[in-house]
Enzyme design. Structure first.
Site, PDB file in Angstrom:
ATOM      1  N   ALA A  94       0.892  -1.266   0.075  1.00 12.29           N
ATOM      2  CA  ALA A  94      -0.052  -0.049   0.083  1.00 12.29           C
ATOM      3  C   ALA A  94       0.889   1.349   0.017  1.00 12.29           C
ATOM      4  CB  ALA A  94      -0.936   0.059   1.279  1.00 12.29           C
ATOM      5  N   TYR A  95       1.868   1.291   1.081  1.00 12.02           N
ATOM      6  CA  TYR A  95       2.775   2.410   0.816  1.00 12.02           C
ATOM      7  C   TYR A  95       3.360   2.846  -0.281  1.00 12.02           C
ATOM      8  CZ  TYR A  95       6.385   5.556   2.824  1.00 12.02           C
ATOM      9  OH  TYR A  95       6.871   6.756   3.118  1.00 12.02           O
TER      10      TYR A  95
END
Length: 247
Positions: free
Chosen positions: A153-154
């Site tokens: 996600a990051y």
């Protein structure tokens, strides 16, 4: 120390970490700084000493309507916005495989890390274009260049930030506006302190200098990127990685 005298800057995520350090740096160099963050008590603790040079606005930058209203307020008071530095960010759940990532967490990370940068830059760009001057800096990450395992996600949200800087930099290059990204490796911040030790070790081991970057190093580079002196670099992602990225 007056490189930014009479300039108006907005810093998001200003209550902690890189945003806090950059805001202090700009204030020390005589900018008028508007501080966006949800953590209003932390903002007061950090910036009340500057009195009228620092204006605190408690704001959820993932809400486009609230962002638009805040920018209207800033323009009404100061008549211009010279600088926007987008520092707000979260890692989401880390140290997990891609099939373990939840849609909920992925959406949350993108809302904070990418959509907030879009909302704020979208809101300020017409005002910068009107006066043919502006500096925008999106804080990205080395993870957005290389992709850190365990941080889907990051990493992907920061890759989106990097691409947005490229697109925006091209679109506004003839208008006196530079739009760039900064890609740190591991900077010693509360966000990093909260990550699993194994995840931090995985990232630090990739750095030839074998250490985290400092907030001072990040603030110094950011100050140059948004300065009047940086007039011929746009759509670029600056490296702050201790030698990890050499491209």
């Amino acid at each position: 120390m007056s490189d930014f005298i009479n300039q108006v800057a907005i810093v998001t995520g200003a209550a902690s970490g890189i945003g806090l350090a950059i805001a202090h740096k700009l204030l020390a160099m005589d900018a008028q700084v508007i501080l966006f963050d949800l953590n209003e008590p932390a903002l007061h603790e950090a910036f009340d000493q500057y009195r009228t040079k620092a204006e605190i606005i408690s704001l959820n930058v993932t809400n486009q309507q609230l962002v638009d209203e805040a920018i209207v307020t800033v323009i009404a008071k100061y008549k211009k916005i010279d600088i926007l530095v987008n520092c707000v960010g979260i890692t989401g759940i880390t140290n997990i495989k891609s099939h373990e990532v939840s849609s909920e967490d992925l959406h949350k990370v993108f809302e904070v890390n990418f959509m907030s940068c879009f909302y704020t830059s979208r809101a300020v760009l017409p005002h910068m274009a009107a006066v043919k001057y502006g500096r925008i800096l999106h804080i990205a990450s080395i993870a957005g260049k290389e992709g850190n395992a365990g941080m889907l996600a990051y990493s992907t949200s920061k890759a989106a930030v990097i691409c947005m800087a490229k697109v925006q930099g091209s679109e506004y290059a003839e208008m006196g506006i530079t739009i760039n990204a900064l890609a740190p490796a591991v900077i010693q911040t509360p966000l990093v302190d909260a990550m699993p030790e194994a995840q931090v070790k995985y990232m630090t081991d990739k750095i030839p200098m074998k250490r985290c970057g400092t907030l001072e190093e990040a603030a110094n580079m950011a100050a140059y990127i948004v300065s009047p002196q940086n007039s011929f670099t746009t759509g670029f992602t600056f490296d702050l990685s201790g030698g990890r990225a050499r491209y």
